[in-house]
Design a protein around this motif. Structure first.
Motif, PDB file in Angstrom:
ATOM      1  N   HIS A   1       0.525  -1.170  -0.130  1.00  0.00           N
ATOM      2  CA  HIS A   1       0.100   0.023  -0.031  1.00  0.00           C
ATOM      3  C   HIS A   1       0.936   1.148   0.051  1.00  0.00           C
ATOM      4  O   HIS A   1       1.977   1.191   0.524  1.00  0.00           O
ATOM      5  CB  HIS A   1      -0.670   0.146   1.239  1.00  0.00           C
TER       6      HIS A   1
ATOM      7  N   LEU B   1     -12.609  -7.274  -8.923  1.00  0.00           N
ATOM      8  CA  LEU B   1     -11.412  -7.327  -7.842  1.00  0.00           C
ATOM      9  C   LEU B   1     -10.133  -7.934  -8.156  1.00  0.00           C
ATOM     10  O   LEU B   1      -9.152  -7.679  -7.743  1.00  0.00           O
ATOM     11  CB  LEU B   1     -12.048  -7.954  -6.430  1.00  0.00           C
ATOM     12  N   ARG B   2     -10.361  -8.965  -9.038  1.00  0.00           N
ATOM     13  CA  ARG B   2      -9.030  -9.926  -9.199  1.00  0.00           C
ATOM     14  C   ARG B   2      -8.346  -8.936 -10.278  1.00  0.00           C
ATOM     15  O   ARG B   2      -6.946  -9.092  -9.925  1.00  0.00           O
ATOM     16  CB  ARG B   2      -9.414 -11.122  -9.799  1.00  0.00           C
TER      17      ARG B   2
ATOM     18  N   ARG C   1      -8.133  -5.904 -10.568  1.00  0.00           N
ATOM     19  CA  ARG C   1      -7.747  -4.748  -9.988  1.00  0.00           C
ATOM     20  C   ARG C   1      -6.416  -5.036  -8.974  1.00  0.00           C
ATOM     21  O   ARG C   1      -5.655  -4.142  -8.637  1.00  0.00           O
ATOM     22  CB  ARG C   1      -8.759  -4.012  -9.081  1.00  0.00           C
ATOM     23  N   HIS C   2      -6.389  -6.229  -8.374  1.00  0.00           N
ATOM     24  CA  HIS C   2      -5.318  -6.524  -7.628  1.00  0.00           C
ATOM     25  C   HIS C   2      -4.314  -7.496  -8.226  1.00  0.00           C
ATOM     26  O   HIS C   2      -3.289  -7.851  -7.552  1.00  0.00           O
ATOM     27  CB  HIS C   2      -6.233  -7.434  -6.326  1.00  0.00           C
TER      28      HIS C   2
ATOM     29  N   PHE D   1      -0.327  -6.861  -7.903  1.00  0.00           N
ATOM     30  CA  PHE D   1      -0.070  -7.376  -6.526  1.00  0.00           C
ATOM     31  C   PHE D   1       0.193  -8.899  -6.481  1.00  0.00           C
ATOM     32  O   PHE D   1      -0.716  -9.585  -6.819  1.00  0.00           O
ATOM     33  CB  PHE D   1      -0.930  -6.746  -5.269  1.00  0.00           C
TER      34      PHE D   1
ATOM     35  N   ILE E   1      -0.168 -11.934  -4.684  1.00  0.00           N
ATOM     36  CA  ILE E   1      -0.995 -12.173  -3.731  1.00  0.00           C
ATOM     37  C   ILE E   1      -0.833 -13.662  -3.480  1.00  0.00           C
ATOM     38  O   ILE E   1      -1.386 -14.465  -4.471  1.00  0.00           O
ATOM     39  CB  ILE E   1      -2.519 -11.616  -3.688  1.00  0.00           C
TER      40      ILE E   1
ATOM     41  N   ARG F   1      -3.098 -13.166   1.802  1.00  0.00           N
ATOM     42  CA  ARG F   1      -4.376 -13.252   2.118  1.00  0.00           C
ATOM     43  C   ARG F   1      -4.638 -13.737   3.538  1.00  0.00           C
ATOM     44  O   ARG F   1      -5.417 -12.980   4.170  1.00  0.00           O
ATOM     45  CB  ARG F   1      -4.999 -14.596   1.276  1.00  0.00           C
TER      46      ARG F   1
ATOM     47  N   TRP G   1      -4.075 -10.213   5.275  1.00  0.00           N
ATOM     48  CA  TRP G   1      -5.329  -9.396   5.324  1.00  0.00           C
ATOM     49  C   TRP G   1      -6.378  -9.696   6.124  1.00  0.00           C
ATOM     50  O   TRP G   1      -6.874  -8.971   6.715  1.00  0.00           O
ATOM     51  CB  TRP G   1      -5.751  -9.469   3.711  1.00  0.00           C
TER      52      TRP G   1
ATOM     53  N   MET H   1      -8.454 -13.812  -4.505  1.00  0.00           N
ATOM     54  CA  MET H   1      -7.797 -12.489  -4.835  1.00  0.00           C
ATOM     55  C   MET H   1      -6.448 -13.413  -4.948  1.00  0.00           C
ATOM     56  O   MET H   1      -5.408 -12.835  -5.670  1.00  0.00           O
ATOM     57  CB  MET H   1      -7.622 -11.575  -3.745  1.00  0.00           C
TER      58      MET H   1
END
Length: 130
Positions: free
Chosen positions: A39, A73-74, A76-77, A80, A82, A87, A90, A122
């Motif tokens: 972030h 969501l996938r 947009r992420h 990164f 992940i 996970r 988070w 994600m």
């Protein structure tokens, strides 16, 4: 008139509290340093987007969709990396935040389970066996 999770969690106030607590834990927990590093130093934009997403996701105003379109969501992420560790970091922060927001225990568990499934969705990195 049906009551939504958004209403049951306390509407805008409840969701803002959840998001604030989530990022508070992300900022202070050493176990969350991996996702915190993903972030920006200033979390204001991330807080705003998560608040708007959760608002619609929990049955309230579709603020995220109105401003940014479909969450995807996938996609947009995807920039990164992940994996299961990210996970879990988070979810650690989210579980601590959920525990601090006043709501029915069954609702908390339903939201926790749904977010766990979403967080697992994600994952975009293979888990390597050691």
């Amino acid at each position: 008139m049906s009551t939504t999770p958004y209403d049951l969690i306390g509407g805008e106030t409840g969701i803002r509290r959840l998001v604030d607590k989530f990022y508070f834990y992300m900022d202070i927990l050493p176990q969350a340093k991996g996702i915190r590093a993903m972030h920006a130093p200033n979390l204001a934009s991330a807080k705003d987007k998560l608040f708007k997403f959760l608002s619609g996701w929990l049955g309230g105003p579709n603020l995220f969709i109105e401003e940014f379109g479909h969450p995807m969501l996938r996609a947009r992420h995807f920039p990164f990396a992940i994996g299961e560790a990210e996970r879990d970091q988070w979810m650690l922060c989210m579980n601590k935040a959920l525990d601090e927001v006043t709501m029915d225990a069954r609702l908390r568990e339903n939201i926790r389970n749904a977010l766990q499934q979403l967080a697992t969705h994600m994952i975009n990195q293979e888990t390597t066996e050691s």
